[in-house]
Design an enzyme around this catalytic site. Structure first.
Site, PDB file in Angstrom:
ATOM      1  N   TRP A 180       0.800  -1.056   0.076  1.00  0.00           N
ATOM      2  CA  TRP A 180      -0.149   0.196  -0.072  1.00  0.00           C
ATOM      3  C   TRP A 180       0.990   1.217  -0.082  1.00  0.00           C
ATOM      4  CZ3 TRP A 180      -1.465   3.338   4.408  1.00  0.00           C
ATOM      5  CH2 TRP A 180      -2.299   4.287   4.182  1.00  0.00           C
ATOM      6  N   ARG A 423     -10.181  -2.060   8.694  1.00  0.00           N
ATOM      7  CA  ARG A 423     -10.637  -0.669   8.497  1.00  0.00           C
ATOM      8  C   ARG A 423     -11.856  -0.658   8.867  1.00  0.00           C
ATOM      9  NH1 ARG A 423      -8.177   2.213   4.553  1.00  0.00           N
ATOM     10  NH2 ARG A 423     -10.237   3.061   3.853  1.00  0.00           N
ATOM     11  N   ASP A 458     -14.408   2.100  -5.062  1.00  0.00           N
ATOM     12  CA  ASP A 458     -13.191   1.496  -4.487  1.00  0.00           C
ATOM     13  C   ASP A 458     -13.339   0.236  -3.895  1.00  0.00           C
ATOM     14  OD1 ASP A 458     -10.828   1.732  -3.094  1.00  0.00           O
ATOM     15  OD2 ASP A 458     -11.242   3.746  -2.043  1.00  0.00           O
ATOM     16  N   CYS A 506     -10.653   1.419  -8.182  1.00  0.00           N
ATOM     17  CA  CYS A 506      -9.756   1.850  -6.934  1.00  0.00           C
ATOM     18  C   CYS A 506      -9.892   0.724  -6.244  1.00  0.00           C
ATOM     19  CB  CYS A 506      -9.772   3.024  -6.512  1.00  0.00           C
ATOM     20  SG  CYS A 506      -9.079   3.351  -5.100  1.00  0.00           S
ATOM     21  N   ASP A 528      -2.736   5.284  -3.605  1.00  0.00           N
ATOM     22  CA  ASP A 528      -3.143   6.439  -2.680  1.00  0.00           C
ATOM     23  C   ASP A 528      -1.917   7.303  -2.295  1.00  0.00           C
ATOM     24  OD1 ASP A 528      -5.854   5.404  -2.321  1.00  0.00           O
ATOM     25  OD2 ASP A 528      -5.387   4.445  -0.537  1.00  0.00           O
TER      26      ASP A 528
END
Length: 711
Positions: A180, A423, A458, A506, A528
């Site tokens: 990431w 998350r 996303d 995304c 990102d």
């Protein structure tokens, strides 16, 4: 249309051969003398098939089978027991293995080559399928499996293809790695002998590796005339690429999806198609291979690929979750004043979303954030001359949402086991028909109720407890395949019903940027991380695999969240202009001078956009060099645009004696002359290719965009 030669059947002893011809590439397949498999005879520039196969083995194969040494296109474990097989199949309770023989050529659409192999005892037919992409040097391969028996089959491995390349000096493998905010880092490894593997088990193509690889002979250093082969898997789920160099210096890549369940159930009478593997060849090194991929992506998605990607402003980095009407409209007014064409509201526009702990799944605009109504807000944005876009995450759900309370069985779960939060969210089982219908229904309503012209889809977390309570094992549903199929079904439906809506792909940045996802969307978000220095290496790797018109890139504030090295506004704009330009900074804090400079860059980008997105790309150097750049050649040959960056030291210039750095251009007509648009300086093409375009860096001039008009 695929150009396919007829098989050579002049005598019973002559092997049957077929040659597929792409734009400048040929790919020749033949049936082995034994009749038990197909093997690659040649793959390279047209004409390479005219002669003995460079891949054919000779001599004995002690302690191995002939199939283990052969450049076979696709084989099951029974016939290739030692060298690694592409298909592993068995009956429930039975032994692994399949032993088939050639069952003839099958009719194919539009010149496809289809070669069938059958194991009547097991009850399996496998059809090896081939096609070309007209106007490109891309070959498509996949396999269609059919259970022709009266009992179930369990498939433990179901690759799409094996790819064979002769590497006398060993294999040089180029691949894309990351994590990431550091996606698409270009790496290389020399493999003289043995194995190497990359892949993803996350249910998406993933940030760790991209399903893409390039192959060269390690004894032939990468250059503008190095033969280069490439593979890309068109699959938006879990996958693998396994490389093996054997004692005879034959590289074999096995490419395919990675079944989550370990074994996929194929009931009697059922069929299954593997994902497509795209094969590409260029005699012009990694840069030439990149241009083959770019041409393929432009042609595959026409006419959508020809649509100008609007200059967008995304409010995320300015406001985060604090989305409310007046603040968004202030940003929209400023964005319109500097030349933006599209305003995108990111996460935080829907109810019960103060942060990332709640709200997902209940996709209703927050009435407190839009007291005049969401429709009125959208109309005000559009009244500024801007298109309107919105962020969504259809595959995710928050634990406290109404959707989950009403449908607790709609998430992936293992019965009796706790759910893992990543998350602060869970993942919907999109492979369920009812979940697909629900997601499609609310997205349709959103696009019907409001004049939305851009949708950012996303996916911020991979699925963990990949189960479906109530399903008996072995499970009839192939969870990974069902999820991927419904993801693409929803995208294709939305694009068909709302052809004017652009869709951005995304997944926590660049976590789902495989060939299939790129074909199903209009742009993808590579990372990102929008820091310009980091972005250079991210974009450099991305452009090796994908075309610039699909690469969304933003100008953000300096220093940023992840890359804190300060860079000029010029540097940030030139970096973002390398793809589809966007702005994500808090433009409320920009000075009038900065806004004026931004408006000038945006105006230039709009003039140059067609060439930047449709032109032939030459990657000049790499971000690790003090000076690097990207050259875009206009489709009509009338001009070149060179974006260049100084990412290293200035070597004392201009305070000390010295000479400017130079970038050697590529692909020019040696007889041509060019005039630099800004300065009027003229250059011969040979000068530009051998000496290079000067880059006179100084502390206040760290990037440049040069237009060279052909005289």
């Amino acid at each position: 249309m695929t150009h396919l030669t007829a098989p050579d059947e002049t005598s019973a002893d002559t092997a049957r051969r077929w040659t597929l011809r792409a734009a400048t590439t040929s790919y020749t397949v033949e049936i082995a003398e034994s009749g038990a498999w197909a093997e690659l005879s040649s793959w390279g520039p047209i004409g390479v098939e005219d002669g003995p196969s460079p891949l054919a083995g000779h001599g004995r194969t002690p302690f191995r089978t002939a199939a283990d040494a052969a450049p076979a296109e696709y084989l099951p474990t029974g016939q290739r027991p030692f060298g690694g097989a592409e298909l592993d199949v068995r009956r429930p309770g039975g032994e692994r293995g399949c032993w088939w023989s050639f069952a003839g050529e099958r009719a194919g659409a539009d010149g496809e080559l289809r070669l069938a192999f059958a194991d009547e005892q097991l009850g399996l037919e496998a059809v090896l399928c081939y096609g070309t992409v007209p106007g490109t040097d891309v070959i498509r391969r996949w396999v269609e499996l059919a259970n022709t028996g009266d009992g179930d089959l369990l498939i433990g491995r179901l690759d799409s293809a094996a790819v064979n390349v002769a590497v006398p000096g060993g294999a040089r493998l180029t691949y894309l790695v990351g994590q990431w905010v550091q996606e698409f880092q270009l790496e290389q490894i020399d493999l003289a002998r043995g194995g190497f593997a990359i892949g993803s088990t996350q249910g998406v193509s993933g940030q760790d590796y991209a399903p893409w690889m390039a192959v060269q002979d390690a004894s032939d250093p990468d250059g503008p005339t190095t033969p280069t082969w490439g593979v890309a898997l068109a699959w938006s789920g879990s996958w693998h690429i396994d490389a093996q160099v054997d004692a005879g210096r034959l590289l074999r890549l096995r490419v395919g999806r990675e079944p989550h369940e370990g074994e996929v159930l194929l009931p009697a009478g059922a069929t299954l198609a593997t994902p497509q593997v795209l094969l590409a060849f260029s005699p012009q090194g990694l840069g030439g291979l990149a241009r083959v991929w770019h041409a393929h992506e432009r042609l595959e998605s026409r006419p959508r690929s020809l649509r100008p990607r609007p200059v967008l402003y995304n409010s995320w980095e300015a406001t985060g979750f604090d989305v409310e009407q007046d603040g968004q409209l202030e940003l929209a007014r400023i964005a319109a004043s500097i030349g933006a064409e599209l305003f995108v509201v990111d996460d935080g526009w829907f109810s019960d979303r103060p942060d990332d702990t709640a709200g997902l799944g209940d996709w209703e605009p927050d009435p407190a954030a839009f007291p005049d109504g969401f429709g009125a807000f959208v109309d005000k944005v559009r009244g500024l001359g801007l298109g309107f876009g919105l962020w969504v995450e259809p595959e995710a759900v928050s634990p406290g949402s109404r959707l989950l309370a009403e449908h607790p069985d709609w998430i992936y779960a293992v019965e009796g086991r706790p759910a893992t939060l990543i998350r602060n969210q869970l993942v919907l089982d999109l492979g369920r028909d009812e979940v697909r219908a629900h997601v499609l229904a609310w997205l349709r309503k959103l696009l019907t109720d409001h004049p939305i012209s851009y949708l950012k889809w996303d996916m911020n977390r991979p699925p963990t407890e990949r189960g479906r309570p109530g399903d008996p094992l072995p499970r009839a549903a192939d969870l990974d395949a069902a999820h991927v199929a419904n993801y693409h079904h929803i995208l294709s439906t939305l694009r068909r019903e709302h052809p004017d809506v652009l869709i951005e792909g995304c997944a926590g940045g660049g976590g789902r940027a495989d060939a299939a996802a790129v074909a199903a969307t209009d742009v993808v978000w590579p990372s990102d991380n929008t820091g310009p220095q980091d972005r250079l290496s991210i974009q450099h790797g991305f452009l090796h695999a994908h075309a610039p018109h699909v690469m969304s890139s933003w100008v953000t504030d300096s220093a940023g969240y992840f890359d804190t090295r300060p860079r000029s506004l010029r540097f940030r704009f030139v970096t973002a202009m390398a793809g589809a330009l966007g702005i994500g900074a808090d433009i409320r804090k920009w000075t009038p001078t900065e806004r004026d400079e931004a408006a000038e860059w945006i105006a230039r980008y709009k003039r140059w956009r067609e060439t930047l997105h449709q032109g032939e790309v030459h990657l000049l150097g790499a971000p690790r060099d003090a000076t690097s750049g990207v050259q875009y050649s206009a489709p009509d040959g009338s001009h070149e645009i060179v974006l260049a960056w100084n990412s290293g030291t200035l070597k004392g210039l201009p305070l000390l004696p010295g000479r400017p750095d130079r970038l050697r251009l590529g692909g020019l007509d040696p007889a041509a002359r060019y005039r630099e648009e800004a300065s009027g300086v003229e250059y011969g093409a040979v000068h530009l290719m051998s000496v290079g375009l000067p880059c006179p860096w100084r502390p206040d001039f760290d990037a440049d965009a040069v237009v060279l008009r052909r005289c």
